[in-house]
Design a protein around this motif. Structure first.
Motif, short mmCIF file in Angstrom:
data_model
loop_
_atom_site.label_atom_id
_atom_site.label_comp_id
_atom_site.label_asym_id
_atom_site.label_seq_id
_atom_site.Cartn_x
_atom_site.Cartn_y
_atom_site.Cartn_z
N LYS A 12 -2.50 46.77 17.70
CA LYS A 12 -3.94 47.03 17.76
C LYS A 12 -4.66 45.84 17.12
CE LYS A 12 -7.11 50.73 16.41
NZ LYS A 12 -7.14 52.03 15.73
N ALA A 28 -11.77 51.09 24.16
CA ALA A 28 -10.78 50.06 23.85
C ALA A 28 -10.33 49.34 25.11
CB ALA A 28 -9.58 50.68 23.15
N LEU A 87 -6.68 57.20 20.80
CA LEU A 87 -7.23 56.11 21.62
C LEU A 87 -8.74 56.25 21.78
CD1 LEU A 87 -6.59 53.65 23.42
CD2 LEU A 87 -6.40 55.25 25.32
N GLU A 122 -8.26 44.65 16.14
CA GLU A 122 -9.66 45.05 15.97
C GLU A 122 -10.56 43.84 16.15
OE1 GLU A 122 -10.61 47.83 13.04
OE2 GLU A 122 -8.68 48.84 13.20
N TYR A 163 -11.59 47.53 19.88
CA TYR A 163 -10.31 46.88 19.65
C TYR A 163 -9.55 46.70 20.96
CZ TYR A 163 -8.48 51.70 19.82
OH TYR A 163 -8.18 52.98 20.20
N LEU A 171 -5.66 47.07 22.53
CA LEU A 171 -4.37 47.70 22.30
C LEU A 171 -3.41 47.14 23.34
CD1 LEU A 171 -3.08 49.85 20.44
CD2 LEU A 171 -3.43 51.49 22.28
N GLN A 199 -1.45 56.21 19.09
CA GLN A 199 -2.43 55.16 19.38
C GLN A 199 -2.73 55.08 20.87
OE1 GLN A 199 -4.30 53.31 17.32
NE2 GLN A 199 -3.38 54.43 15.62
#
Length: 146
Positions: free
Chosen positions: A114, A101, A97, A116, A126, A128, A92
């Motif tokens: 994560k 993000a 990735l 969203e 999203y 992270l 991730q």
């Protein structure tokens, strides 16, 4: 009302690694003066510790929003939330990735969550975020959306 709080503080090993500033400062300033070397070593290490502690972000989930560092996310745009550990977390943070993000990643904290987004006007797909307690964060976000 606050549902979840976590401080993403540095690990003790980071403070040990930062202590390498002490011999580096001594190496540079001892030829000038013993007193200057000791003072420079103490000041440089203390400044590094203060910077590490002052820049430590917090994760907070309230009934209204998710606060990650200085960023705030209203709960009505929080979509699916998932936790990742080990190799999945590495994927991730790396190969999977999305460049769009929003990240709050700390290298010394391996699990990530994560989050969203359900906002069609936001180009960010999203968030992270690193967390030491991913299951609790996921539960807190699920609870805040009820």
């Amino acid at each position: 009302m606050e549902i979840y709080r976590e401080r993403l503080s540095p690990t003790p090993w980071l403070f040990v690694a930062t202590a390498l500033l002490i011999p580096a400062s001594l190496l540079v300033f001892l030829p000038i003066s013993m007193v200057a070397g000791v003072i420079a070593a103490i000041v440089s290490y203390a400044a590094a510790v203060v910077i590490l502690l002052a820049t430590t972000p917090k994760l907070v989930v309230t009934s209204d929003e998710l606060i990650a560092g200085r960023a705030r996310l209203p709960r009505d745009v929080v979509g699916e939330v998932s936790a990742y550990r080990g190799a999945e977390a590495t994927l991730q943070r790396g190969r999977l990735l999305d460049a769009r993000a929003w990240l709050l990643i700390r290298g010394w904290i391996h699990p990530v969550v994560k989050v969203e987004l359900r906002d069609d006007e936001d180009p960010t797909p999203y968030w992270l975020v690193s967390t030491r307690r991913p299951d609790e964060l996921v539960a807190a976000l699920a609870r805040s959306s009820d």
